[in-house]
Design a protein around this motif. Structure first.
Motif, mmCIF file in Angstrom:
data_model
loop_
_atom_site.group_PDB
_atom_site.id
_atom_site.type_symbol
_atom_site.label_atom_id
_atom_site.label_comp_id
_atom_site.label_asym_id
_atom_site.label_seq_id
_atom_site.Cartn_x
_atom_site.Cartn_y
_atom_site.Cartn_z
ATOM 1 N N VAL A 209 53.107 36.508 53.600
ATOM 2 C CA VAL A 209 54.016 37.349 52.821
ATOM 3 C C VAL A 209 53.272 38.085 51.716
ATOM 4 N N VAL A 210 52.505 37.335 50.931
ATOM 5 C CA VAL A 210 51.780 37.942 49.805
ATOM 6 C C VAL A 210 50.616 38.791 50.304
ATOM 7 N N GLY A 211 49.922 38.310 51.332
ATOM 8 C CA GLY A 211 48.764 39.029 51.841
ATOM 9 C C GLY A 211 49.113 40.400 52.384
ATOM 10 N N THR A 212 50.330 40.565 52.884
ATOM 11 C CA THR A 212 50.755 41.881 53.367
ATOM 12 C C THR A 212 50.687 42.907 52.240
ATOM 13 N N TRP A 213 51.169 42.531 51.060
ATOM 14 C CA TRP A 213 51.098 43.450 49.919
ATOM 15 C C TRP A 213 49.671 43.604 49.408
ATOM 16 N N VAL A 214 48.872 42.543 49.523
ATOM 17 C CA VAL A 214 47.467 42.641 49.111
ATOM 18 C C VAL A 214 46.746 43.688 49.944
ATOM 19 N N VAL A 215 47.003 43.697 51.254
ATOM 20 C CA VAL A 215 46.370 44.674 52.139
ATOM 21 C C VAL A 215 46.914 46.070 51.867
ATOM 22 N N ILE A 216 48.216 46.193 51.700
ATOM 23 C CA ILE A 216 48.822 47.506 51.455
ATOM 24 C C ILE A 216 48.304 48.117 50.157
ATOM 25 N N ARG A 217 48.192 47.279 49.118
ATOM 26 C CA ARG A 217 47.784 47.777 47.810
ATOM 27 C C ARG A 217 46.268 47.782 47.613
ATOM 28 N N GLY A 218 45.514 47.270 48.566
ATOM 29 C CA GLY A 218 44.062 47.234 48.420
ATOM 30 C C GLY A 218 43.605 46.311 47.300
ATOM 31 N N MET A 219 44.178 45.104 47.247
ATOM 32 C CA MET A 219 43.893 44.162 46.166
ATOM 33 C C MET A 219 43.019 43.000 46.627
ATOM 34 N N ALA A 220 42.211 43.205 47.660
ATOM 35 C CA ALA A 220 41.400 42.119 48.202
ATOM 36 C C ALA A 220 40.416 41.588 47.165
ATOM 37 N N PHE A 221 39.821 42.493 46.378
ATOM 38 C CA PHE A 221 38.846 42.067 45.381
ATOM 39 C C PHE A 221 39.495 41.178 44.325
ATOM 40 N N LEU A 222 40.746 41.496 43.966
ATOM 41 C CA LEU A 222 41.461 40.659 43.009
ATOM 42 C C LEU A 222 41.680 39.265 43.582
ATOM 43 N N GLY A 223 42.072 39.195 44.848
ATOM 44 C CA GLY A 223 42.266 37.889 45.469
ATOM 45 C C GLY A 223 40.986 37.074 45.485
ATOM 46 N N GLU A 224 39.873 37.717 45.811
ATOM 47 C CA GLU A 224 38.575 37.032 45.809
ATOM 48 C C GLU A 224 38.226 36.552 44.411
ATOM 49 N N ALA A 225 38.477 37.410 43.400
ATOM 50 C CA ALA A 225 38.153 37.042 42.028
ATOM 51 C C ALA A 225 38.994 35.867 41.545
ATOM 52 N N LEU A 226 40.286 35.876 41.871
ATOM 53 C CA LEU A 226 41.157 34.776 41.465
ATOM 54 C C LEU A 226 40.762 33.471 42.155
ATOM 55 N N ALA A 227 40.330 33.578 43.409
ATOM 56 C CA ALA A 227 39.899 32.378 44.131
ATOM 57 C C ALA A 227 38.723 31.718 43.438
ATOM 58 N N HIS A 228 37.799 32.522 42.941
ATOM 59 C CA HIS A 228 36.655 31.976 42.219
ATOM 60 C C HIS A 228 36.984 31.757 40.747
ATOM 61 N N GLY A 229 37.978 32.499 40.232
ATOM 62 C CA GLY A 229 38.373 32.323 38.847
ATOM 63 C C GLY A 229 38.990 30.969 38.576
ATOM 64 N N MET A 230 39.561 30.345 39.605
ATOM 65 C CA MET A 230 40.154 29.028 39.424
ATOM 66 C C MET A 230 39.118 27.912 39.491
ATOM 67 N N LEU A 231 37.875 28.252 39.804
ATOM 68 C CA LEU A 231 36.831 27.247 39.980
ATOM 69 C C LEU A 231 36.582 26.414 38.725
#
Length: 288
Positions: free
Chosen positions: A32-54
């Motif tokens: 559900v969320v990834g659909t909007w990530v792809v539409i909005r071109g927010m892949a870099f944000l997702g990658e950053a948040l994944a490492h930001g929680m480290l």
């Protein structure tokens, strides 16, 4: 966590059933969320948040605190930091993300390096352990998936207007800044919820790959979300089976299958488009 080959039906095992159910809930949320990530071109944000929680996850691991809580707090700090850098330092969106991405990743590794079990802690944090999902984790994942679906439905018009033009959203009174914050919050929720299943290194694969696979089969947003969720659940099932029979890491196997499904989806769609565009063969009369 890799498993040796064993005879019998692996899906009859309780821990694998919990892993499958938990992974399916994660797949629905990420679809559900990834659909909007792809539409909005927010892949870099997702990658950053994944490492930001480290850093939060690492600190929680060292202190024997709930890792989900630590990861969530760290991801929220990451999101707030991106906004602060944009407003006060007047940096571009990708520059702000890049700076915090590296700093949070470095901080997380520094914290882990002080742990006596650096290798095992780092492996669990980076690559997850979907087979360790328990009953309490399933309750949290169900709540996260439900919240994600409800918020996405509630902000659907705002997200659509924001994707077209922020000025249109403003004219329609849809508060684009609030909608953007809600979308970032959804990405944060999906990343944190997916952490245990595939870890911080592979979470973006489950967030993006099913949505990319779904984009080849529908232009309607609701349909793409449904397809993306289905692709994600399939990736979890096939990834767990591959991990069982091939003795490979479960989280990595799920992420790899998700990427493979995206590639196969693209190949099939391209082949069908090529066939549909092929001109019909001329009928050549044959002599009797």
């Amino acid at each position: 966590m890799a498993l040796p080959y064993l005879a019998g039906n692996p899906l009859a095992l309780d821990f694998l059933q919990r892993g499958l159910l938990g992974g399916a809930l994660v797949a629905i949320l990420c679809g559900v969320v990834g659909t909007w990530v792809v539409i909005r071109g927010m892949a870099f944000l997702g990658e950053a948040l994944a490492h930001g929680m480290l850093p939060g996850v690492a600190l929680a691991t060292v202190l024997s605190a709930p890792v989900i809580l630590g990861g969530a707090l760290s991801a929220v700090v990451m999101s707030l930091g991106i906004g602060a850098l944009q407003r006060r330092a007047r940096l571009s969106y990708d520059t702000s993300i890049g700076m915090l991405f590296v700093s949070m990743l470095a901080l997380g590794v520094i914290i882990i390096s002080h742990s006596g079990s650096f290798a095992s802690d780092a492996t669990a944090i980076l690559f997850g352990d979907i087979l360790a999902i328990g009953s309490a984790d399933l309750v949290l994942l169900f709540a996260a998936a439900a919240i994600g679906v409800i918020v996405t439905a509630a902000f659907h018009r705002s997200f659509v207007a924001l994707a077209l033009d922020a000025r249109i959203a403003t004219v329609l009174g849809l508060r684009p800044r609030f909608a953007q914050a809600a979308l970032v919050g959804l990405v944060t929720l999906a990343v944190v919820a997916s952490y245990q299943a595939v870890g911080s290194m592979l979470v973006v694969g489950l967030l993006l790959a099913p949505a990319v696979a779904a984009s080849h089969w529908s232009t309607r947003i609701a349909s793409r979300m449904a397809f993306a969720s289905a692709f994600g659940v399939t990736a979890v099932l096939l990834g767990l089976l591959a991990s069982w029979y091939l003795a490979t890491a479960a989280g990595a196997s799920v992420a790899a299958v998700a990427i493979l499904l995206a590639c196969v989806s693209y190949a099939i769609r391209a082949a069908l488009d090529l066939i549909s565009q092929r001109p019909p063969r001329a009928l050549v009369p044959t002599s009797q």
